[in-house]
Design a protein around this motif. Structure first.
Motif, PDB file in Angstrom:
ATOM      1  N   PRO A 121     -17.459   0.352 -53.774  1.00 35.22           N
ATOM      2  CA  PRO A 121     -18.224  -0.610 -54.577  1.00 35.22           C
ATOM      3  C   PRO A 121     -17.408  -1.466 -55.520  1.00 35.22           C
ATOM      4  CG  PRO A 121     -18.482   1.609 -55.455  1.00 35.22           C
ATOM      5  CD  PRO A 121     -17.718   1.744 -54.176  1.00 35.22           C
ATOM      6  N   TYR A 122     -16.244  -0.959 -55.896  1.00 36.21           N
ATOM      7  CA  TYR A 122     -15.426  -1.721 -56.857  1.00 36.21           C
ATOM      8  C   TYR A 122     -14.000  -1.218 -56.763  1.00 36.21           C
ATOM      9  CZ  TYR A 122     -13.716  -3.718 -61.224  1.00 36.21           C
ATOM     10  OH  TYR A 122     -13.000  -4.425 -62.155  1.00 36.21           O
ATOM     11  N   LEU A 123     -13.045  -2.158 -56.718  1.00 40.55           N
ATOM     12  CA  LEU A 123     -11.626  -1.817 -56.668  1.00 40.55           C
ATOM     13  C   LEU A 123     -10.956  -2.319 -57.940  1.00 40.55           C
ATOM     14  CD1 LEU A 123     -12.409  -2.744 -53.421  1.00 40.55           C
ATOM     15  CD2 LEU A 123     -10.258  -1.499 -53.219  1.00 40.55           C
ATOM     16  N   PRO A 124     -10.552  -1.421 -58.812  1.00 43.12           N
ATOM     17  CA  PRO A 124      -9.988  -1.838 -60.100  1.00 43.12           C
ATOM     18  C   PRO A 124      -8.537  -2.275 -59.983  1.00 43.12           C
ATOM     19  CG  PRO A 124      -9.978   0.541 -59.931  1.00 43.12           C
ATOM     20  CD  PRO A 124     -10.678   0.036 -58.695  1.00 43.12           C
ATOM     21  N   ASP A 125      -8.118  -3.068 -60.935  1.00 45.32           N
ATOM     22  CA  ASP A 125      -6.703  -3.346 -61.116  1.00 45.32           C
ATOM     23  C   ASP A 125      -6.075  -2.199 -61.906  1.00 45.32           C
ATOM     24  OD1 ASP A 125      -6.827  -5.858 -59.852  1.00 45.32           O
ATOM     25  OD2 ASP A 125      -7.551  -6.788 -61.716  1.00 45.32           O
ATOM     26  N   LYS A 126      -4.772  -2.066 -61.803  1.00 43.88           N
ATOM     27  CA  LYS A 126      -4.091  -0.932 -62.449  1.00 43.88           C
ATOM     28  C   LYS A 126      -4.297  -0.932 -63.949  1.00 43.88           C
ATOM     29  CE  LYS A 126       0.257   1.621 -62.522  1.00 43.88           C
ATOM     30  NZ  LYS A 126       1.619   1.767 -61.940  1.00 43.88           N
ATOM     31  N   ASP A 127      -4.317  -2.124 -64.563  1.00 39.80           N
ATOM     32  CA  ASP A 127      -4.413  -2.157 -66.021  1.00 39.80           C
ATOM     33  C   ASP A 127      -5.808  -1.801 -66.539  1.00 39.80           C
ATOM     34  OD1 ASP A 127      -5.771  -4.441 -65.305  1.00 39.80           O
ATOM     35  OD2 ASP A 127      -4.444  -5.831 -66.350  1.00 39.80           O
ATOM     36  N   GLU A 128      -6.795  -1.660 -65.641  1.00 44.31           N
ATOM     37  CA  GLU A 128      -8.118  -1.189 -66.052  1.00 44.31           C
ATOM     38  C   GLU A 128      -8.188   0.331 -66.175  1.00 44.31           C
ATOM     39  OE1 GLU A 128     -11.618  -3.004 -63.984  1.00 44.31           O
ATOM     40  OE2 GLU A 128     -10.061  -3.897 -62.733  1.00 44.31           O
ATOM     41  N   LEU A 129      -7.275   1.015 -65.527  1.00 49.73           N
ATOM     42  CA  LEU A 129      -7.350   2.460 -65.377  1.00 49.73           C
ATOM     43  C   LEU A 129      -6.573   3.187 -66.465  1.00 49.73           C
ATOM     44  CD1 LEU A 129      -6.708   2.437 -61.539  1.00 49.73           C
ATOM     45  CD2 LEU A 129      -8.909   2.919 -62.645  1.00 49.73           C
TER      46      LEU A 129
ATOM     47  N   ALA B 143      -3.764   5.286 -68.006  1.00 45.02           N
ATOM     48  CA  ALA B 143      -2.375   5.319 -67.539  1.00 45.02           C
ATOM     49  C   ALA B 143      -2.052   6.595 -66.786  1.00 45.02           C
ATOM     50  CB  ALA B 143      -1.433   5.150 -68.736  1.00 45.02           C
ATOM     51  N   GLU B 144      -2.610   7.723 -67.226  1.00 46.15           N
ATOM     52  CA  GLU B 144      -2.245   9.008 -66.626  1.00 46.15           C
ATOM     53  C   GLU B 144      -2.836   9.209 -65.229  1.00 46.15           C
ATOM     54  OE1 GLU B 144      -5.958   9.708 -69.111  1.00 46.15           O
ATOM     55  OE2 GLU B 144      -4.093   8.557 -69.268  1.00 46.15           O
ATOM     56  N   SER B 145      -3.866   8.448 -64.890  1.00 49.02           N
ATOM     57  CA  SER B 145      -4.483   8.628 -63.574  1.00 49.02           C
ATOM     58  C   SER B 145      -4.476   7.374 -62.712  1.00 49.02           C
ATOM     59  CB  SER B 145      -5.932   9.108 -63.725  1.00 49.02           C
ATOM     60  OG  SER B 145      -6.687   8.185 -64.496  1.00 49.02           O
ATOM     61  N   ALA B 146      -3.887   6.306 -63.188  1.00 49.81           N
ATOM     62  CA  ALA B 146      -3.927   5.032 -62.471  1.00 49.81           C
ATOM     63  C   ALA B 146      -3.303   5.140 -61.089  1.00 49.81           C
ATOM     64  CB  ALA B 146      -3.233   3.945 -63.286  1.00 49.81           C
ATOM     65  N   ASP B 147      -2.136   5.753 -60.981  1.00 52.22           N
ATOM     66  CA  ASP B 147      -1.461   5.832 -59.691  1.00 52.22           C
ATOM     67  C   ASP B 147      -2.277   6.656 -58.694  1.00 52.22           C
ATOM     68  OD1 ASP B 147       0.627   4.273 -60.581  1.00 52.22           O
ATOM     69  OD2 ASP B 147       1.920   5.979 -61.083  1.00 52.22           O
ATOM     70  N   PHE B 148      -2.855   7.745 -59.162  1.00 45.80           N
ATOM     71  CA  PHE B 148      -3.683   8.572 -58.277  1.00 45.80           C
ATOM     72  C   PHE B 148      -4.878   7.774 -57.759  1.00 45.80           C
ATOM     73  CE2 PHE B 148      -7.496  11.156 -57.767  1.00 45.80           C
ATOM     74  CZ  PHE B 148      -7.077  12.073 -56.818  1.00 45.80           C
ATOM     75  N   CYS B 149      -5.567   7.065 -58.640  1.00 46.72           N
ATOM     76  CA  CYS B 149      -6.748   6.299 -58.230  1.00 46.72           C
ATOM     77  C   CYS B 149      -6.373   5.203 -57.240  1.00 46.72           C
ATOM     78  CB  CYS B 149      -7.423   5.686 -59.456  1.00 46.72           C
ATOM     79  SG  CYS B 149      -8.191   6.885 -60.571  1.00 46.72           S
ATOM     80  N   LEU B 150      -5.296   4.518 -57.490  1.00 46.30           N
ATOM     81  CA  LEU B 150      -4.897   3.427 -56.607  1.00 46.30           C
ATOM     82  C   LEU B 150      -4.456   3.949 -55.241  1.00 46.30           C
ATOM     83  CD1 LEU B 150      -3.063   1.145 -59.169  1.00 46.30           C
ATOM     84  CD2 LEU B 150      -5.335   0.803 -58.165  1.00 46.30           C
TER      85      LEU B 150
END
Length: 207
Positions: A82-90, A92-99
């Motif tokens: 439903p939605y694909l975030p940019d890294k700077d929305e996430l 910091a500690e979980s951004a890489d995992f989510c992407l």
């Protein structure tokens, strides 16, 4: 003059699917039937479901336990990101995992998914222009159920990530006029015996 009434949105993830996702397992069929029995006295106006076989079969098994409730296929109730975030929305500690989790989404999915997600909110959320309260059931997939819960809680758009839904688990959201949306029930499996609960989750998450 038509008034404004409350909408009760019942959200269900399809029953346990076969490995090739061509339909439901025997356990998935049992899950759907038991959920239908639990919901048989709710005055639904319709059962909406996504177009994929696992959602359609779940909706039909639920509908078999009800009288006179129409089944309606909806692409907006389907399986998509439903939605694909940019890294700077996430965070910091979980951004890489989510992407990494979202890496497999194609360009078409990145365009089509958010448009369908917006359409789903238009179709299935908010109070209704009616004299009586409305009860609707949407048989869908884990991602979209998470998207509805995120929206009801007014959480950031990326926060559908990490909100998981068990197979044939029930979530209910109330949209009352002039009030914020309220998540009344989330991921409820009490209609299922112990051996049918928590499918759709990794073993370490079973509680």
């Amino acid at each position: 003059m038509t008034g404004t009434a409350t909408r009760y949105l019942y959200l269900v993830r399809h029953g346990e699917a076969l490995p090739d996702e061509s339909g439901l397992t025997e356990r998935g069929r049992r899950q759907a039937t038991l959920l239908g029995r639990r919901l048989r006295d709710v005055p639904f106006t319709a059962v909406h479901h996504g177009p994929l076989p696992r959602a359609e079969q779940t909706a039909r098994l639920i509908g078999d336990q009800m009288e006179g409730v129409p089944l309606r296929v909806s692409e907006a109730a389907g399986d998509y990101v439903p939605y694909l975030p940019d890294k700077d929305e996430l965070p910091a500690e979980s951004a890489d995992f989510c992407l990494r989790f979202l890496d497999g989404a194609t360009d078409e999915e990145r365009k089509r998914g958010p448009a369908l997600a917006r359409r789903a909110l238009e179709l299935f959320t908010g109070a209704v222009a009616a004299e009586e309260d409305r009860y609707e059931l949407v048989v869908t997939h884990s991602f979209l159920a998470a998207w509805f819960v995120r929206d009801a809680m007014q959480a950031p758009k990326w926060r559908w990530l990490g909100l998981n839904q068990g197979n044939a688990a029930l979530t209910v959201i109330r949209y009352a006029p002039g009030r914020p949306a309220s998540v009344l029930v989330s991921n409820d499996m009490r209609h299922l015996p112990a051996e049918l609960r928590w499918t759709g989750f990794p073993p370490e998450a079973h509680i």
